[in-house]
Write an enzyme that holds these catalytic residues in place. Sequence first.
Site, PDB file in Angstrom:
ATOM      1  N   HIS A  79     -92.963  32.797 -12.039  1.00 34.34           N
ATOM      2  CA  HIS A  79     -92.964  33.028 -13.489  1.00 34.34           C
ATOM      3  C   HIS A  79     -91.535  32.937 -14.023  1.00 34.34           C
ATOM      4  O   HIS A  79     -91.265  32.236 -14.998  1.00 34.34           O
ATOM      5  CB  HIS A  79     -93.566  34.394 -13.808  1.00 34.34           C
ATOM      6  CG  HIS A  79     -93.323  34.865 -15.219  1.00 34.34           C
ATOM      7  ND1 HIS A  79     -93.949  34.301 -16.307  1.00 34.34           N
ATOM      8  CD2 HIS A  79     -92.495  35.819 -15.722  1.00 34.34           C
ATOM      9  CE1 HIS A  79     -93.529  34.905 -17.418  1.00 34.34           C
ATOM     10  NE2 HIS A  79     -92.632  35.817 -17.090  1.00 34.34           N
ATOM     11  N   ASP A 108     -78.717   7.222 -31.849  1.00 33.52           N
ATOM     12  CA  ASP A 108     -79.333   7.714 -30.615  1.00 33.52           C
ATOM     13  C   ASP A 108     -78.270   8.457 -29.818  1.00 33.52           C
ATOM     14  O   ASP A 108     -77.125   8.576 -30.251  1.00 33.52           O
ATOM     15  CB  ASP A 108     -79.918   6.559 -29.786  1.00 33.52           C
ATOM     16  CG  ASP A 108     -81.087   7.026 -28.918  1.00 33.52           C
ATOM     17  OD1 ASP A 108     -80.988   8.104 -28.310  1.00 33.52           O
ATOM     18  OD2 ASP A 108     -82.105   6.315 -28.866  1.00 33.52           O
ATOM     19  N   TRP A 144     -86.663  35.434  -8.536  1.00 33.72           N
ATOM     20  CA  TRP A 144     -86.130  34.145  -9.003  1.00 33.72           C
ATOM     21  C   TRP A 144     -84.677  33.946  -8.585  1.00 33.72           C
ATOM     22  O   TRP A 144     -84.181  32.828  -8.549  1.00 33.72           O
ATOM     23  CB  TRP A 144     -86.283  34.013 -10.518  1.00 33.72           C
ATOM     24  CG  TRP A 144     -85.221  34.721 -11.328  1.00 33.72           C
ATOM     25  CD1 TRP A 144     -85.222  36.031 -11.684  1.00 33.72           C
ATOM     26  CD2 TRP A 144     -84.029  34.143 -11.879  1.00 33.72           C
ATOM     27  NE1 TRP A 144     -84.098  36.315 -12.412  1.00 33.72           N
ATOM     28  CE2 TRP A 144     -83.352  35.185 -12.556  1.00 33.72           C
ATOM     29  CE3 TRP A 144     -83.471  32.869 -11.886  1.00 33.72           C
ATOM     30  CZ2 TRP A 144     -82.144  34.974 -13.212  1.00 33.72           C
ATOM     31  CZ3 TRP A 144     -82.260  32.673 -12.540  1.00 33.72           C
ATOM     32  CH2 TRP A 144     -81.614  33.717 -13.188  1.00 33.72           C
ATOM     33  N   SER A 172     -80.633  16.899 -13.532  1.00 36.53           N
ATOM     34  CA  SER A 172     -81.161  16.541 -14.850  1.00 36.53           C
ATOM     35  C   SER A 172     -80.366  17.222 -15.961  1.00 36.53           C
ATOM     36  O   SER A 172     -79.965  16.588 -16.941  1.00 36.53           O
ATOM     37  CB  SER A 172     -82.637  16.932 -14.913  1.00 36.53           C
ATOM     38  OG  SER A 172     -83.076  17.001 -16.234  1.00 36.53           O
ATOM     39  N   SER A 173     -80.101  18.516 -15.792  1.00 36.51           N
ATOM     40  CA  SER A 173     -79.353  19.254 -16.824  1.00 36.51           C
ATOM     41  C   SER A 173     -77.932  18.739 -16.960  1.00 36.51           C
ATOM     42  O   SER A 173     -77.411  18.630 -18.073  1.00 36.51           O
ATOM     43  CB  SER A 173     -79.257  20.735 -16.461  1.00 36.51           C
ATOM     44  OG  SER A 173     -80.477  21.347 -16.591  1.00 36.51           O
ATOM     45  N   HIS A 256     -74.844  34.142 -14.896  1.00 27.49           N
ATOM     46  CA  HIS A 256     -74.580  34.745 -16.197  1.00 27.49           C
ATOM     47  C   HIS A 256     -74.316  33.720 -17.280  1.00 27.49           C
ATOM     48  O   HIS A 256     -74.887  33.825 -18.356  1.00 27.49           O
ATOM     49  CB  HIS A 256     -73.549  35.861 -16.165  1.00 27.49           C
ATOM     50  CG  HIS A 256     -73.824  36.778 -17.320  1.00 27.49           C
ATOM     51  ND1 HIS A 256     -74.808  37.731 -17.286  1.00 27.49           N
ATOM     52  CD2 HIS A 256     -73.356  36.776 -18.577  1.00 27.49           C
ATOM     53  CE1 HIS A 256     -74.905  38.289 -18.483  1.00 27.49           C
ATOM     54  NE2 HIS A 256     -74.038  37.735 -19.279  1.00 27.49           N
ATOM     55  N   GLU A 258     -75.737  31.038 -17.309  1.00 26.06           N
ATOM     56  CA  GLU A 258     -77.093  30.541 -17.536  1.00 26.06           C
ATOM     57  C   GLU A 258     -77.819  31.345 -18.614  1.00 26.06           C
ATOM     58  O   GLU A 258     -78.538  30.777 -19.430  1.00 26.06           O
ATOM     59  CB  GLU A 258     -77.872  30.570 -16.213  1.00 26.06           C
ATOM     60  CG  GLU A 258     -79.366  30.357 -16.337  1.00 26.06           C
ATOM     61  CD  GLU A 258     -79.751  28.938 -16.716  1.00 26.06           C
ATOM     62  OE1 GLU A 258     -78.891  28.040 -16.615  1.00 26.06           O
ATOM     63  OE2 GLU A 258     -80.908  28.735 -17.118  1.00 26.06           O
ATOM     64  N   TYR A 260     -76.555  32.689 -21.169  1.00 27.23           N
ATOM     65  CA  TYR A 260     -76.068  32.250 -22.478  1.00 27.23           C
ATOM     66  C   TYR A 260     -76.507  30.830 -22.783  1.00 27.23           C
ATOM     67  O   TYR A 260     -76.678  30.468 -23.949  1.00 27.23           O
ATOM     68  CB  TYR A 260     -74.548  32.431 -22.575  1.00 27.23           C
ATOM     69  CG  TYR A 260     -74.222  33.897 -22.570  1.00 27.23           C
ATOM     70  CD1 TYR A 260     -74.527  34.674 -23.671  1.00 27.23           C
ATOM     71  CD2 TYR A 260     -73.697  34.521 -21.458  1.00 27.23           C
ATOM     72  CE1 TYR A 260     -74.312  36.033 -23.666  1.00 27.23           C
ATOM     73  CE2 TYR A 260     -73.480  35.882 -21.440  1.00 27.23           C
ATOM     74  CZ  TYR A 260     -73.780  36.633 -22.539  1.00 27.23           C
ATOM     75  OH  TYR A 260     -73.583  37.982 -22.523  1.00 27.23           O
ATOM     76  N   SER A 271     -79.419  29.977 -36.995  1.00 26.80           N
ATOM     77  CA  SER A 271     -78.331  29.789 -37.965  1.00 26.80           C
ATOM     78  C   SER A 271     -78.617  28.605 -38.875  1.00 26.80           C
ATOM     79  O   SER A 271     -77.993  28.458 -39.925  1.00 26.80           O
ATOM     80  CB  SER A 271     -77.005  29.543 -37.244  1.00 26.80           C
ATOM     81  OG  SER A 271     -76.693  30.622 -36.418  1.00 26.80           O
ATOM     82  N   HIS A 305     -71.698  42.299 -13.160  1.00 24.27           N
ATOM     83  CA  HIS A 305     -72.465  43.430 -13.713  1.00 24.27           C
ATOM     84  C   HIS A 305     -73.926  43.370 -13.253  1.00 24.27           C
ATOM     85  O   HIS A 305     -74.669  44.317 -13.466  1.00 24.27           O
ATOM     86  CB  HIS A 305     -72.354  43.515 -15.243  1.00 24.27           C
ATOM     87  CG  HIS A 305     -72.998  42.403 -15.997  1.00 24.27           C
ATOM     88  ND1 HIS A 305     -72.501  41.902 -17.164  1.00 24.27           N
ATOM     89  CD2 HIS A 305     -74.102  41.683 -15.753  1.00 24.27           C
ATOM     90  CE1 HIS A 305     -73.275  40.936 -17.610  1.00 24.27           C
ATOM     91  NE2 HIS A 305     -74.258  40.784 -16.770  1.00 24.27           N
ATOM     92  N   HIS A 306     -74.316  42.243 -12.630  1.00 24.28           N
ATOM     93  CA  HIS A 306     -75.647  42.198 -12.012  1.00 24.28           C
ATOM     94  C   HIS A 306     -75.644  42.859 -10.633  1.00 24.28           C
ATOM     95  O   HIS A 306     -76.672  42.909  -9.975  1.00 24.28           O
ATOM     96  CB  HIS A 306     -76.107  40.742 -11.856  1.00 24.28           C
ATOM     97  CG  HIS A 306     -76.259  40.032 -13.162  1.00 24.28           C
ATOM     98  ND1 HIS A 306     -77.437  40.016 -13.865  1.00 24.28           N
ATOM     99  CD2 HIS A 306     -75.380  39.319 -13.907  1.00 24.28           C
ATOM    100  CE1 HIS A 306     -77.281  39.327 -14.981  1.00 24.28           C
ATOM    101  NE2 HIS A 306     -76.039  38.888 -15.036  1.00 24.28           N
ATOM    102  N   THR A 331     -71.045  38.807 -30.327  1.00 24.89           N
ATOM    103  CA  THR A 331     -72.480  38.801 -30.635  1.00 24.89           C
ATOM    104  C   THR A 331     -72.742  39.593 -31.907  1.00 24.89           C
ATOM    105  O   THR A 331     -73.553  39.188 -32.753  1.00 24.89           O
ATOM    106  CB  THR A 331     -73.282  39.389 -29.457  1.00 24.89           C
ATOM    107  OG1 THR A 331     -72.801  38.811 -28.252  1.00 24.89           O
ATOM    108  CG2 THR A 331     -74.747  39.086 -29.589  1.00 24.89           C
ATOM    109  N   LYS A 334     -72.055  37.590 -34.932  1.00 29.01           N
ATOM    110  CA  LYS A 334     -73.156  36.690 -35.276  1.00 29.01           C
ATOM    111  C   LYS A 334     -74.261  37.422 -36.031  1.00 29.01           C
ATOM    112  O   LYS A 334     -74.728  36.957 -37.077  1.00 29.01           O
ATOM    113  CB  LYS A 334     -73.739  36.072 -34.005  1.00 29.01           C
ATOM    114  CG  LYS A 334     -72.852  34.997 -33.443  1.00 29.01           C
ATOM    115  CD  LYS A 334     -73.422  34.466 -32.163  1.00 29.01           C
ATOM    116  CE  LYS A 334     -72.838  33.125 -31.851  1.00 29.01           C
ATOM    117  NZ  LYS A 334     -73.266  32.074 -32.763  1.00 29.01           N
ATOM    118  N   ARG A 453     -89.292  47.222 -10.648  1.00 29.61           N
ATOM    119  CA  ARG A 453     -89.898  45.926 -10.947  1.00 29.61           C
ATOM    120  C   ARG A 453     -90.331  45.262  -9.647  1.00 29.61           C
ATOM    121  O   ARG A 453     -89.986  45.736  -8.558  1.00 29.61           O
ATOM    122  CB  ARG A 453     -88.916  45.041 -11.711  1.00 29.61           C
ATOM    123  CG  ARG A 453     -87.637  44.753 -10.964  1.00 29.61           C
ATOM    124  CD  ARG A 453     -86.576  44.134 -11.856  1.00 29.61           C
ATOM    125  NE  ARG A 453     -86.793  42.706 -12.049  1.00 29.61           N
ATOM    126  CZ  ARG A 453     -85.815  41.808 -12.205  1.00 29.61           C
ATOM    127  NH1 ARG A 453     -84.554  42.188 -12.188  1.00 29.61           N
ATOM    128  NH2 ARG A 453     -86.081  40.537 -12.387  1.00 29.61           N
TER     129      ARG A 453
END
Lengths: 528, 185
Positions: A79, A108, A144, A172-173, A256, A258, A260, A271, A305-306, A331, A334, A453
């Site tokens: 998931h 293009d 994951w 790909s990315s 991390h 990722e 963002y 925006s 921090h993870h 943040t 924003k 979890r």
Amino acid sequence: MSTTTATHHDDHEDHGHPTGVMRWVASTNHKDIGTMYLWFSLFMFFFAGALALGIRAELFQPGLQFIEPENFNKLTTLHGLIMIFGAIMPAFVGFANWMIPLMIGTSDLAFPRLNNMSFWLMIPAAILLMASIFVPGGAVAGGWTMYPPLSVQNPSMGVDMTILALHILGISSIVGSINIITTILNMRAPGMSLMKMPLFVWTWLITAFLLIASMPVLAGALTMLLTDRHFGTTFFDAAGGGDPVLFQHVFWFFGHPEVYIMILPAFGLISTIIPTFARKPLFGYASMVYATSAIALLSFVVWAHHMFTTGMPVAGQLFFMYSTMLISVPTGVKVFNWIATMWKGSLTFETPMLFSVAVVLLFTIGGFSGLVLAIVPVDIQLQDTYYVVAHFHYVLFSGAAMAIMGAVYYWIPKWTGFMYDESLGKTHFWLTTIAFNITFFPMHFTGLAGMPRRIPDYALQFAEFNMISSIGAFALGVSQLLFLYIVVKTIRGGKLAGDNPWETVEGLEWTVPSPAPFHTFETPPTVK
Amino acid sequence: MSANSIIKANNKSLAIKLVVVVAAGLAFGFALAPLYDVVCKAIGINGKADITATDISKGITVDKSRVVTILFTGQTMPGLDWSFDSNQSSMQVHPGEITLTSYTARNDGDKPIVGTAVPSVVPEVAALHFKKIECFCFSNQTLQPGEVKDMPIRYYISPDLPKSINTVTLSYAFYKVDDKDAENN
């Protein structure tokens, strides 16, 4: 390649475009590829959503009902992986494909054939991920994040298939990001200076840089995992002098940025939407650009921090705690700017605006729970509890996914030429928002009460909140079928949208006809 | 050159620069592995204790004013059919005092097995200060079926141990050494 596509590449003369399957397989058109990305994303969203409903069905009551514990772990793992790499990221790339050339006034992307490759690489990767469920040993089940030692010790071929799939998705990315950066930096219409670009283009430019800097690090971590599994290296195996914590460092150095990558384009989308429905220009455009850049730079110095519970020295804990808290400053800028844009605006609340306002509110809740988790002593209590699950669903579902839905409503008139059904859209919005909160808000409480979890069973005192969450989750899942229905209905027809259905004064995309013709801006417009 | 081909050339050169960024990212990802070891070893932050003998020829001063409690634990990892534990669960030592203790291992299987012990120290910052002069963890250990072996370690706690630390835990995880690894060693 068929002759029709060959002629298509020849020139930009007015000609019919290839039809049938080859139109899509060999497409080099940013709009067609964008459409494919968005459909792919929607399909994966439903697939991974179905996995989530499996999780919630099992958690409806304490005890083991439907799903064996090891299969439960596969559900949570897939998931997460599929929602991140298969649903949210491709959706943003779909928007980038469709909208960036229209927004900066070019015909293009810079490398249309690479663009085709970026998309079609996703298909084998998705097949590998989904097929890994059916191989002996089954799919990857260690979460994951694929921490060793579990991911090294699990002998299933499914783990190798997942690693290969993530490698392919990474390529790909990266190719897609190089394409997008080159397009934005080199192919803007005359007069479109960097600081005149729509904010969505800015956020994607920064996201693309995050991708090319962080994705290769993930590739490194995955390669080391693969050689540990099969070639006797011991990067992460303590028996051979390695360290499983090393994987966590390398993984989160990617991981991390990722997160963002998954939220900055969403910031760009809302925006764009909020000024349209507030009928005011975006408040603090320049500060938005700087805030986005600041978030991107800070994202590379907060990864540990993870890992507060891995036994870090106090100095390290303090550094990562403060740097994490520092991110709330840009943040906050924003969120302030979005509210200031709405302040004294002539607000109307069509579906895209409803989604955007909900994103501002709900993402902020997710941001606040993130700040709570940044506090080391609190994080040590809450690590791997449902509080964390609540936190990242508030930022990823009610941040990223709902921004994507709002943006689909916003631009679908441009894509299809037809207006969507406004009352159905509003119904979808309210069902989604209410069901989302019923699902995830109680998880704050179960998490604070200590429910871990990634477990298929739980203590009796968590039963009520879990039942509420499960009911919400099924309502949320069913509500998304309405989204699919609305999208299909709009494609099939409806009220004609006109070139500028929102009567917005900003955005080159509204100067082209609806539906946007196959080729646009072959002669670049001049931006004043 | 037409405008179109200028754009194409510019795009190509920018793309090449971006590929360099990607390559740098990839190199950095792999470089993190040795970098991590070097940094952790230098500042002793991951609890990884030395597996080489400490040279004591220069002599050590014993700090009689402090007493540190040392706790010993041991475990075997999956795949190694041994029993393994410390003979003393704890000791009181003065920093700088050279002390001898031992673990016992027994091969419960019916084949000779080679194992290797990986030490780890908690709190992590104490790892740099846990000095071993002699240890079974310096080399692989082979046990015949049913063989019981006493495994000594001679160590001292460096007097530089931060004053705030009163208790240090030394833990050993015994792993099975794969046959092909054993040949290489």
